[in-house]
Enzyme design. Structure first.
Site, PDB file in Angstrom:
ATOM      1  N   LYS A   1       7.357 -18.046 -10.407  1.00  0.00           N
ATOM      2  CA  LYS A   1       6.723 -16.844 -10.944  1.00  0.00           C
ATOM      3  C   LYS A   1       5.480 -17.218 -11.759  1.00  0.00           C
ATOM      4  O   LYS A   1       5.525 -18.147 -12.571  1.00  0.00           O
ATOM      5  CB  LYS A   1       7.740 -16.129 -11.846  1.00  0.00           C
TER       6      LYS A   1
ATOM      7  N   ASP B   1      -4.596  -6.053   5.234  1.00  0.00           N
ATOM      8  CA  ASP B   1      -5.723  -6.770   5.833  1.00  0.00           C
ATOM      9  C   ASP B   1      -5.897  -8.150   5.193  1.00  0.00           C
ATOM     10  O   ASP B   1      -6.507  -9.036   5.766  1.00  0.00           O
ATOM     11  CB  ASP B   1      -7.003  -5.949   5.683  1.00  0.00           C
TER      12      ASP B   1
ATOM     13  N   ASN C   1       0.842  -1.197   0.000  1.00  0.00           N
ATOM     14  CA  ASN C   1       0.000   0.000   0.000  1.00  0.00           C
ATOM     15  C   ASN C   1       0.874   1.242   0.000  1.00  0.00           C
ATOM     16  O   ASN C   1       2.101   1.140   0.018  1.00  0.00           O
ATOM     17  CB  ASN C   1      -0.950  -0.029   1.201  1.00  0.00           C
TER      18      ASN C   1
END
Ligand code: C5P
Length: 406
Positions: free
Chosen positions: A290, A280, A211
């Site tokens: 990958k 969260d 974030n």
């Protein structure tokens, strides 16, 4: 409070500009006094601009201004009476000698004799000059008379030599100023754990979810608590910020790592402040290889992360701990409702809530606009403030809670 900052002629004079900035954070009113030699290294203009005040450079002023001469000749008495502290940084061997022997041949040395305020000197010079018996004897005399000394550090010196003589760290000088002036050290003896920054939840070996948290709020809290005398543990997700001085820094990456570090360090903490923007949700399964590009839509399955704050809150409910818990709520809507529900749900004593859509609030800004939601039902909106000031307001309320629950 008003202090005089005497700057004398050493290479470290340039560091005095940073020192002024740091001391201004303590809300000190700073009158800069520069010796003639100091002005060879850095101009008074720098300090006039930083302090917004005329810098005192001469004892007698220009020879043609007779009236001004009288004014500046008695100015040292006025300054001497007005100040709460005289700090000299950097202090050369020359000024130490003058102070020690009562020589008063310029503004600064006269000010020293004329003031009854406490005096701090922060010597900086070449290692041989520092170690010279004359310098050491002068310092011993000054110490015996109650002058405080911010001892120089050892290290690489501007003269090319290595040894003692480097100006003490700005923070060490500032701490000395705070302690001599009796500025608050109200977190002395407490351990404060602060979390900061984002967490990163790996999806595969090269990709992760994160974030926009910069960590600035948490770092400001850690710094403010340390300056107020706390032992601070800063558990930080990845950020680009410099680690504040005198803080035990624990870098982590994922929520799980943060949880582990916080739980371990919270055991003997008096205060835990969860300023981190903890994820969260995290990928339910971490791919060891990958993920390959394909034609089909890709659905990621996410699972909730453990709520670190709520886990600590449960300890409080179960009365196994009396830590003061502070949580943050970054919201884009229904700020008050979410904050109140977080107070209850997470067992926190304070929720610091901010609407991250507001200009001057939230991620990656140097200011914040927050409302404090307290367990006793009070809601305290704060104006737009630098994050460092927000941090101090939060800490003020932590102390208030500790006092009332005692
Ligand atoms: O529920 P929300 O994420 O908005 O709560 C924010 C508060 O909870 C912050 O103090 C954050 O550090 C903390 N938190 C936590 N563990 C999580 C998620 C949030 O401690 N997994």
């Amino acid at each position: 409070m008003k202090i005089a900052l005497g700057i004398t002629g050493g290479v470290a004079a340039y560091k005095a500009a940073e020192l002024v900035r740091r001391l201004q954070q303590e809300k000190l009113d700073i009158q800069v006094v520069m010796t003639r030699a100091a002005r060879e290294f850095i101009t008074p203009l720098t300090f006039a601009a930083l302090t917004g005040q005329k810098v005192i450079t001469e004892m007698f002023g220009p020879p043609d201004a007779a009236a001004a001469n009288v004014e500046s000749a008695i100015e040292h008495i006025a300054v001497a009476q007005r100040i709460d502290l005289l700090l000299v940084a950097p202090a050369t061997a020359d000024i130490l000698g003058k102070f020690a022997h009562g020589v008063a041949d310029d503004f600064l040395s006269t000010l020293y004799l004329a003031t009854k305020a406490p005096v701090i000197v922060a010597p900086a010079m070449n290692v041989n000059m520092w170690e010279h018996p004359a310098t050491q004897a002068n310092l011993a005399l000054l110490r015996a008379r109650g002058v405080h000394v911010a001892d120089p550090d050892e290290g690489y010196l501007a003269c090319g030599m290595t040894g003692a003589g480097r100006l003490a760290a700005i923070e060490a000088i500032a701490q000395k100023v705070c302690s001599v002036l009796g500025l608050r050290h109200d977190f002395e003896g407490q351990t404060v754990v602060v979390t900061a920054g984002p967490t990163c939840e790996d999806l595969d070996p090269v990709r992760f979810l994160t974030n926009r948290s910069s960590g600035k709020m948490g770092y400001a809290l850690a710094e403010a608590a340390a300056r107020r005398g706390a032992r601070v543990v800063l558990v930080s997700g990845p950020t680009d910020l410099p680690v504040p001085e005198a803080v035990d820094w624990v870098p982590v990456r994922s929520t799980e790592e943060m949880r582990h570090a916080v739980r371990e360090r919270a055991a003997d903490a008096n205060v835990v402040i969860m300023a981190a923007a903890v994820a969260d949700y995290r990928p339910a399964a971490k791919q060891t290889q990958k993920l390959k590009r394909g034609d089909q839509p890709l659905t990621l399955e996410l699972e909730p992360t453990p709520d670190i704050l709520a886990e600590l809150g449960r300890d409080a409910v179960q009365k196994t701990s009396r830590r003061t818990l502070v949580g943050f709520a970054a919201e884009t809507r229904q700020l008050a409702e979410s904050a109140r529900s977080k107070l209850a749900r997470k067992g926190a004593d304070i929720i610091v809530a901010n609407d991250v859509t507001q200009e001057g609030a939230g991620f990656d800004t140097d200011t914040n606009i927050v409302t404090l939601f307290l367990r006793d039902g009070r809601e305290i909106p704060l104006p737009k403030l630098p994050k460092f000031d927000v941090a101090n307001r939060v800490l003020d309320h932590v102390l208030e809670i500790q006092k009332t629950s005692r």
